[in-house]
Enzyme design. Structure first.
Site: not given
Lengths: 283, 394
Positions: B71, B324
């Site tokens: 993509g 994170c």
């Protein structure tokens, strides 16, 4: 997925000393929701200055929780003086290391400890209290925190500053300023190294040492002490021990020991020889 | 322990039927499809058939299909091509919630002197068509908008966007990586100029994608070399991948209505179950116009990575919109663009289901989730009794 050590995983999944402490007499709080991690450290310190109990509450990722858990384990039974020496590196080392991007979690532990002890002792917390300009608006990181992280952890890149402080990890607008701060700090370190490098590899002769110590005392140390109404006198040099006498406001000052070790001895070590010791004559 | 895999917007399992279709191309059918001999010609013939299949499924002509590696390559090719083909136009419009394949390229183009307008979204992740209309200028080279958001599943009104762009004479590209196989797309009716998709999001293998380029659209190749793909994308074709992609698209297309109904019911049970059992929890995205497989759920006062790692202990695989996990430190740009408060944004988890998701999978998540959130909230200094002192100013 981050690569965590078994110790990190253990302390994350089985955190020790979780929760608040009703009879805590020292509490340190750092971080915020906006930053994505926060730690509230509770300590119960005995009259004799020993940490009898430590607990924590943490909002954050696995390494933030593990760092907090280890911090409380490391603190129990330590005296205040011993606790003051605990650094973020001790926390990270105990965990067998943290991913570099997570070092700020260990720094948060150290800062919470310092805040708790400073509050307990009635002192101003070190440089993580807002000091200097607000450099990183995304994570609320001040110049003082950044400079300290660079110095204490010998950081060499903006990326490392982000790993240790989170500064620059958001929109990135402050990265040029971070680089400028880093360059300044690195410049200072280079100056100090150059000063220390004046000492020949094989060590100074007695004559050279006397000459250098005298120069540094007269050109740098005495003028600085005089600014505060104090003074210092070189009494003798025995091997690498420099004996001095304090004069003026320095004489009888309750923190004269700090002046001798943190300023006089430190500068002589930087500029003359790294293993010089400074003592007050007659003590 | 078999994982409960609910991270299908990241990648999907290769369907057994797809694998079976691909296997001969790792074995006896190893010829180069461009070769003149019969051995390679057989492979070339199969490739041609795959292209025709894909074109039929998408409602376009085979020559409008360019096979790519993924993509990201398709998006990059589309945007770079549109700009290169219209050198006098230096303006690009996209949105603040695109995939990094588009957003990072847009930032890069800004550094190269292009001007980029980033359209905002509302709290449900929806675009304002009026804002888009006002943003189009005479020197706008391209409007690039995703079909459906990978984090929240919110679907953009691409048919209306494309129609507006046609009216204003502006090229339009859509990153349909998350939408293909879940949303009916008929390029005969959808007036986009370019469309990108990726195989591994719909049970084909990783490393294969395609770019649709409508006939007549000005085009400049990104990869230059051999004559493959009619000179529009050089490089020997990933034959097995393309064959697998065609099969995967066929499976998705033929079963879409039935699978969407089943998957949506599972997703809704998951969402409603969590909302009912875990207080202070919200669903991110547009409740009325969303991919049937995607649930982005935000838990107040806890952090996403911690939730994910605890779920991992139970064999549950999901994804976090929080900082994170991604290596970034801020909550997801999508949630921030939607104005999701920090109190929730840091604790957002994305569950993305697939045709292989079962009732049992959902049951396990519903059993585990309250325990995980309760454990983390007990550990947190923030809760309803002691909310954070500082207001969020970012």
């Amino acid at each position: 997925m981050w690569e965590y050590t078994d110790k990190v995983r253990d302390h994350f999944l089985n955190p020790r000393n979780v929760g608040s402490l009703d009879d805590a007499n020292a509490v340190g709080e750092v971080g915020s929701l906006a930053c994505g991690d926060a730690l509230k450290l509770y300590l119960k310190i005995s009259d004799a200055g020993v940490i009898e109990d430590a607990r924590f509450q943490t909002f954050g990722c696995a390494s933030a929780i593990a760092s907090s858990s280890v911090l409380t384990e490391l603190l129990k039974g330590k005296t205040i003086e011993e606790a003051k020496k605990l650094t973020n590196k001790d926390i990270a080392d105990y965990l067998g290391g943290l991913p570099k991007e997570k070092m700020h979690c260990s720094v948060m532990g150290q800062e919470a400890l310092e805040a708790a002890l400073a509050g307990y002792l009635g002192e101003k917390a070190p440089e993580h209290e807002p000091e200097g300009e607000l450099v990183c608006k995304c994570f609320g990181v001040y110049e003082g925190q950044i400079r300290r992280a660079i110095r204490e952890n010998a950081l060499t890149s903006v990326e490392e500053i982000t790993d240790f402080t989170k500064a620059g990890g958001g929109c990135g607008d402050c990265q040029e300023r971070l680089q400028a701060i880093l360059d300044e700090e690195r410049g200072r370190q280079a100056d100090a190294t150059a000063g220390a490098a004046k000492a020949p590899a094989k060590g100074l002769t007695n004559l050279e040492r006397v000459k250098r110590v005298t120069e540094v005392m007269d050109e740098e140390i005495r003028p600085n002490l005089k600014k505060d109404g104090g003074d210092i006198e070189l009494v003798d040099i025995e091997g690498k021990t420099v004996l001095v006498a304090l004069r003026g406001a320095c004489k009888g000052c309750p923190v004269s020991n700090v002046t001798l070790t943190e300023f006089v001895q430190k500068r002589l070590r930087e500029l003359v020889e790294p293993d010089i010791t400074v003592k007050e004559a007659g003590k | 322990m078999n994982p409960v895999y609910l991270d299908n917007n990241a990648t999907t399992m290769v369907a057994p039927e797809v694998l079976e279709e691909m296997l001969p191309f790792f074995g006896e059918l190893y010829g180069n499809p461009s070769s003149m001999h019969t051995f390679g010609g057989e492979v070339g013939h199969r490739l041609k058939k795959a292209r025709a299949d894909v074109a039929e499924i998408l409602g376009c002509a085979p020559e409008e299909i360019i096979f790519t590696s993924c993509g990201s390559e398709s998006d990059n090719t589309a945007i770079r091509s549109a700009l290169a083909a219209q050198p006098d136009k230096r303006h690009l419009i996209t949105t603040r919630v695109e995939h990094p394949a588009v957003l990072s390229l847009a930032k890069h183009l800004e550094e190269k002197g292009y001007e980029v307008t980033y359209l905002g979204v509302d709290e449900k992740g929806r675009l304002d068509m009026g804002e888009l209309s006002r943003a189009i200028r005479k020197d706008t080279a391209l409007v690039s908008v995703m079909y459906a958001n990978n984090e929240t599943g919110t679907i953009f009104p691409v048919p209306e966007i494309a129609a507006l762009c046609k009216e204003r004479g502006v090229l339009v590209h859509t990153d349909a990586v998350q939408a293909v196989g879940k949303v009916e797309i008929d390029l005969a009716k959808l007036p986009v100029d370019m469309l990108a998709l990726s195989g591994h999001k719909l049970h084909a293998q990783k490393g294969v994608g395609l770019l649709y380029v409508r006939k007549g659209t000005p085009y400049r190749p990104f990869l230059i070399g051999g004559h493959q793909e009619h000179g529009r994308r050089a490089g020997t074709e990933n034959t097995a991948g393309i064959i697998g992609l065609a099969k995967a698209m066929r499976l998705a297309h033929d079963n879409m209505a039935e699978e969407n109904t089943r998957v949506k019911a599972l997703r809704d049970r998951l969402e409603q179950g969590i909302l009912a059992s875990v207080p202070d929890t919200i669903v991110n995205g547009d409740p009325d116009n969303r991919l049937p497989n995607t649930a982005s759920i935000a838990f107040k006062y806890v952090e996403g990575e911690a939730i994910l790692l605890m779920l991992d202990q139970y064999g549950i695989c999901a994804s976090s919109g929080s900082a994170c996990t991604s290596g970034s430190l801020e909550p997801s740009h999508v949630l921030r663009a939607m104005g999701v408060p920090f109190t929730f944004a840091h604790g957002s988890i994305r569950f993305s289901l697939s045709r292989y998701t079962t009732d049992k999978d959902v049951d396990l998540v519903l059993e585990v989730m309250p325990k995980v959130i309760d454990t983390l909230r007990r550990m947190s200094p923030f809760n309803e009794k002691t909310p954070p002192k500082q207001a969020c100013t970012c």
